[in-house]
Write a protein that holds these residues in place. Structure first.
Motif, PDB file in Angstrom:
ATOM      1  N   LEU A 132       3.711  -4.901  -3.803  1.00  0.00           N
ATOM      2  CA  LEU A 132       2.836  -3.768  -3.457  1.00  0.00           C
ATOM      3  C   LEU A 132       1.648  -3.660  -4.405  1.00  0.00           C
ATOM      4  CD1 LEU A 132       2.374  -1.081  -1.873  1.00  0.00           C
ATOM      5  CD2 LEU A 132       3.733   0.033  -3.661  1.00  0.00           C
ATOM      6  N   GLN A 133       1.925  -3.685  -5.720  1.00  0.00           N
ATOM      7  CA  GLN A 133       0.852  -3.404  -6.683  1.00  0.00           C
ATOM      8  C   GLN A 133      -0.105  -4.579  -6.868  1.00  0.00           C
ATOM      9  OE1 GLN A 133       0.466  -0.534  -7.071  1.00  0.00           O
ATOM     10  NE2 GLN A 133       2.369   0.585  -7.383  1.00  0.00           N
ATOM     11  N   ASP A 193      -0.958  -6.633  -4.548  1.00  0.00           N
ATOM     12  CA  ASP A 193      -1.813  -6.572  -3.351  1.00  0.00           C
ATOM     13  C   ASP A 193      -2.854  -5.462  -3.497  1.00  0.00           C
ATOM     14  OD1 ASP A 193      -2.751  -6.697  -0.640  1.00  0.00           O
ATOM     15  OD2 ASP A 193      -1.383  -5.059  -0.158  1.00  0.00           O
ATOM     16  N   THR A 194      -2.384  -4.253  -3.830  1.00  0.00           N
ATOM     17  CA  THR A 194      -3.304  -3.104  -3.922  1.00  0.00           C
ATOM     18  C   THR A 194      -4.359  -3.337  -4.998  1.00  0.00           C
ATOM     19  OG1 THR A 194      -1.458  -1.682  -3.306  1.00  0.00           O
ATOM     20  CG2 THR A 194      -3.397  -0.590  -4.222  1.00  0.00           C
ATOM     21  N   SER A 195      -3.900  -3.800  -6.157  1.00  0.00           N
ATOM     22  CA  SER A 195      -4.809  -4.017  -7.277  1.00  0.00           C
ATOM     23  C   SER A 195      -5.851  -5.095  -6.937  1.00  0.00           C
ATOM     24  CB  SER A 195      -3.978  -4.435  -8.485  1.00  0.00           C
ATOM     25  OG  SER A 195      -4.781  -4.816  -9.542  1.00  0.00           O
ATOM     26  N   ARG A 204      -6.985  -5.843  -4.004  1.00  0.00           N
ATOM     27  CA  ARG A 204      -7.940  -5.262  -3.043  1.00  0.00           C
ATOM     28  C   ARG A 204      -8.967  -4.385  -3.759  1.00  0.00           C
ATOM     29  NH1 ARG A 204      -6.381  -5.423   2.315  1.00  0.00           N
ATOM     30  NH2 ARG A 204      -4.375  -6.458   2.559  1.00  0.00           N
ATOM     31  N   ARG A 234      -0.110 -10.354   2.519  1.00  0.00           N
ATOM     32  CA  ARG A 234      -0.753  -9.041   2.624  1.00  0.00           C
ATOM     33  C   ARG A 234      -2.265  -9.140   2.462  1.00  0.00           C
ATOM     34  NH1 ARG A 234       1.760  -3.992   0.697  1.00  0.00           N
ATOM     35  NH2 ARG A 234       3.939  -3.994   1.275  1.00  0.00           N
TER      36      ARG A 234
END
Ligand code: COA
Length: 331
Positions: free
Chosen positions: A232-233, A235-237, A239, A271
């Motif tokens: 999760l992190q 991927d988010t980071s 982006r 992702r």
């Protein structure tokens, strides 16, 4: 966010791993595991392990010296050493001081950063800041880990994952259009600290007969929770860093991720919408070398000429803290 200017430009990289190779078959001899389980669940085939007397500072100095050599910098001209490690050789002084002495970089300022597997990226950000301030021209950022010193070799859920090694990058000041950090994103969530930690052996709970009997000095983790948070992190980071650079994943020539588990890397790639042929993987050979994994990968992709000058790479890391971060860098 920073574009060009006087921040960090990459001038050389290096790596150092112990010669001793530990294969999955070696683990089959002393814990209840199989090569098949380790390979399919983690992507790891083998990892390196320090010999008796070979320490974090030795690996750090080896990698650092190679980066200095590539950049053509005399160790005595080095201004700063930033060393990321979760496995310091001593609690005092910092391992950077010991590596400094081994490298003969006697004029440098040296200190450690502690952010587990994300630590090397945090170190690069620190280097960028130093280079923007007066007087600092050359900064070595090292990630060095002797994970074998803090792993419980009776715990099959962790001991197969980690390996020893070091990677380093030498940064100088960039010119107006030179290679540089295009963007970064970093975040930490200390509420989740106990998902990945060493319960004893620090100031809060010094080592005692009781803690040693419980094997509390070694790394403990909630594997599945760490896994979920990592995908999760990262991927988010990634982006957020791409957005801050004004880029999309299609603008990235190569992703150089932290190597913790091939399934984590593949999950992040999926992702992000990037095929695995644009993602660097060496976990099969080294396992998880914590904060050394990205600089080791960076050195390999440069030396193997998978990317050249002017290429744009995305580096993303996640680990204990929990601490994570991403960086878009133009080589
Ligand atoms: N060999 C054989 N079996 C093993 C094993 C090993 N080395 N390690 C764990 N198992 C077993 C477990 O005991 C469990 O058995 P059970 O069902 O009888 O209880 C089974 O395999 C499944 O365990 P589980 O934890 O669900 O496996 P998993 O698919 O989540 O894989 C990790 C475990 C640790 C590989 C995985 O969770 C992971 O990689 N997590 C992230 C860890 C990490 O990267 N940490 C550092 C972050 S920087």
């Amino acid at each position: 966010m920073s574009r060009g200017g006087i921040g960090a430009t990459l001038r050389g990289t290096g790596l150092e791993v112990p010669e001793k190779v530990v294969t999955n078959a070696d683990f089959e001899k002393f814990i209840d595991t199989t090569d098949e389980w380790i390979t399919t669940r983690t992507g790891i085939k083998e990892r390196r392990m320090c010999e008796e007397g070979q320490n974090t500072a030795d690996l750090a100095a080896g990698a650092g010296t190679r980066a200095l050599e590539e950049a053509g910098i005399d160790p005595l001209d080095l201004d700063v050493i930033v060393l990321s490690t979760a496995t310091p050789d001593h609690l005092l002084p910092s391992t950077s001081c010991e590596a400094q002495a081994l490298m003969g970089a006697h004029n440098a300022v040296a200190f450690d950063v502690s952010a587990a597997c994300a630590g090397w990226l945090y170190g690069v950000k620190i280097a960028d800041g130093f280079l923007r301030s007066d007087g600092f021209e050359t900064i070595l950022v090292i990630g060095a880990e002797k994970m074998s010193a803090i792993i419980d070799y009776t715990d099959r859920t962790t001991c197969v994952l980690f390996g020893d090694g070091a990677g380093a990058a030498l940064f100088g000041r960039s010119g107006e259009n030179g290679s540089s950090i295009l963007s970064t994103h970093m975040q930490t969530d200390g509420r989740l600290a106990e998902l990945l930690w060493r319960p004893a052996g620090g100031a809060a709970r010094p080592s005692t007969e009781e803690t040693r009997a419980e094997r509390m000095e070694y790394v403990r983790q909630e594997g599945r929770e760490v896994f979920k948070n990592a995908v999760l992190q990262m991927d988010t980071s990634s982006r957020i860093a791409l957005h801050r650079a004004g880029l999309t994943i299609d603008d990235i020539d190569l992703v150089v991720p932290h190597q913790a588990n091939i399934r984590i890397i593949e999950g992040v790639a999926k992702r992000l919408g990037v095929e695995m042929d644009r993602v660097y993987v060496n976990i099969d050979r080294y396992g998880n070398t914590s904060s050394a994994s990205i600089p080791i990968g960076l050195d390999e992709v440069r030396k193997r000429e998978l990317v050249g000058e002017g290429a744009t790479i995305l580096m993303t890391a996640f680990g204990g803290g929990l601490a994570w971060g991403s960086m878009v860098f133009r080589l």
